[in-house]
Design an enzyme around this catalytic site. Structure first.
Site, PDB file in Angstrom:
ATOM      1  N   ASP A   1      46.896  34.556  35.560  1.00  0.00           N
ATOM      2  CA  ASP A   1      46.528  34.873  34.472  1.00  0.00           C
ATOM      3  C   ASP A   1      44.923  33.875  34.247  1.00  0.00           C
ATOM      4  O   ASP A   1      44.327  33.435  35.213  1.00  0.00           O
ATOM      5  CB  ASP A   1      47.044  32.975  33.784  1.00  0.00           C
ATOM      6  CG  ASP A   1      47.542  34.097  32.052  1.00  0.00           C
ATOM      7  OD1 ASP A   1      46.983  34.562  31.661  1.00  0.00           O
ATOM      8  OD2 ASP A   1      47.901  33.515  31.352  1.00  0.00           O
TER       9      ASP A   1
ATOM     10  N   ASN B   1      51.858  43.475  28.218  1.00  0.00           N
ATOM     11  CA  ASN B   1      50.518  43.614  27.729  1.00  0.00           C
ATOM     12  C   ASN B   1      50.273  44.712  27.424  1.00  0.00           C
ATOM     13  O   ASN B   1      48.687  45.599  27.067  1.00  0.00           O
ATOM     14  CB  ASN B   1      50.474  43.112  29.358  1.00  0.00           C
ATOM     15  CG  ASN B   1      49.826  42.452  30.011  1.00  0.00           C
ATOM     16  OD1 ASN B   1      50.671  42.285  31.051  1.00  0.00           O
ATOM     17  ND2 ASN B   1      49.998  41.423  29.383  1.00  0.00           N
TER      18      ASN B   1
END
Ligand code: IPE
Ligand code: IPE
Ligand code: MG
Length: 235
Positions: free
Chosen positions: A15, A63
């Site tokens: 991330d 996502n």
């Protein structure tokens, strides 16, 4: 550090690509590109450390909610890196597998995934599991559908259902549960990654953004893991 304990199985929630780019006034896609480069190096670093299995979370079922621009930049990178990874994997005797639901990808991406998997299937070193369009809940949902189908077809019955059987219906059926779960960029959450498999994983969270993650960072995580006392509920 003395007495370094190498985890057999490492999972990474990579991330912070977006923040890395934003801090440099670059488009988010540049952060993803830098993230792919960090990933390539991390695969090699894990091989050198002697890790058996590396699982990375590259694109979640959630996502797709991102802007069309960002999602298409990610798909473009996926197309490019699937080809590049064949060389990286073969040079390092790494076997690549994919976890997640590939049905949502364009046909050429699905072909690319198959090519990467086929081209590396005979490698005998580390397994590299690439989680794309992956969600822990979605994986469990698909496993339950499959179990119900098999029960209906008489392949299994209620008496056969145990934890091993459930594991064997997951995308990760041939992979060891993670010993160590690393998350970069400081967020203290799991974001739908490997929900079933991380029951007893050790967590390591670093503020380092994924594109800045390197061998030193990996070693810090492994050093921290080496000091953990795993009890699995026992004493
Ligand atoms: C991780 O980086 C890569 C993906 C989730 C595809 P992010 O894009 O989530 O980066 P941040 O969290 O916005 O910084
Ligand atoms: C988790 O990161 C998904 C991947 C790394 C692929 P996100 O950036 O999507 O997670 P949240 O939204 O911060 O929970
Ligand atoms: Mg993020």
């Amino acid at each position: 550090m003395e007495n370094l304990v190498i985890p057999k199985s490492i999972a990474i929630i990579l991330d912070g690509n977006g923040r890395w780019a934003e801090r440099r006034n670059l488009p988010r896609a540049m952060g993803h590109k830098a993230g792919c480069e960090a990933l390539e190096k991390t695969v090699e670093d894990c091989v050198r450390l002697g890790v058996d299995c590396l699982t990375v979370y590259a694109f979640s079922t959630e996502n797709w909610k991102r802007s069309v621009v960002e999602v298409s930049a990610l798909m473009k990178l996926l197309r490019f890196y699937m080809v590049k990874l064949i060389d990286v994997a073969n040079k390092n005797n790494v076997k690549a597998v994919m976890i997640g639901d590939e049905s949502r990808f364009d046909p050429d991406i699905r072909k690319g995934i198959q090519k990467l998997v086929d081209a590396t299937s005979k490698n005998t070193g580390m397994t590299f599991a690439f989680a794309i369009n992956y969600g822990g809940r979605d994986e469990i949902k698909r496993a339950i559908e499959h179990i119900v189908d098999d029960a209906g077809a008489g392949v299994i019955s209620k008496e056969n259902i145990n934890e091993e059987l459930i594991s064997s219906y997951l995308d990760t059926k041939n992979l060891p549960d993670p010993d160590l779960l690393i998350r970069t960029s400081g967020e203290l959450r799991v974001s739908n990654f490997l929900l079933w498999q991380i029951a007893y994983s050790e967590f390591y969270i670093t503020d380092t953004l994924w594109p800045d993650f390197d061998k030193e960072e990996l070693l810090k995580a492994v050093e921290s893991y080496s000091k953990r006392q795993r009890r699995f509920g026992g004493r």
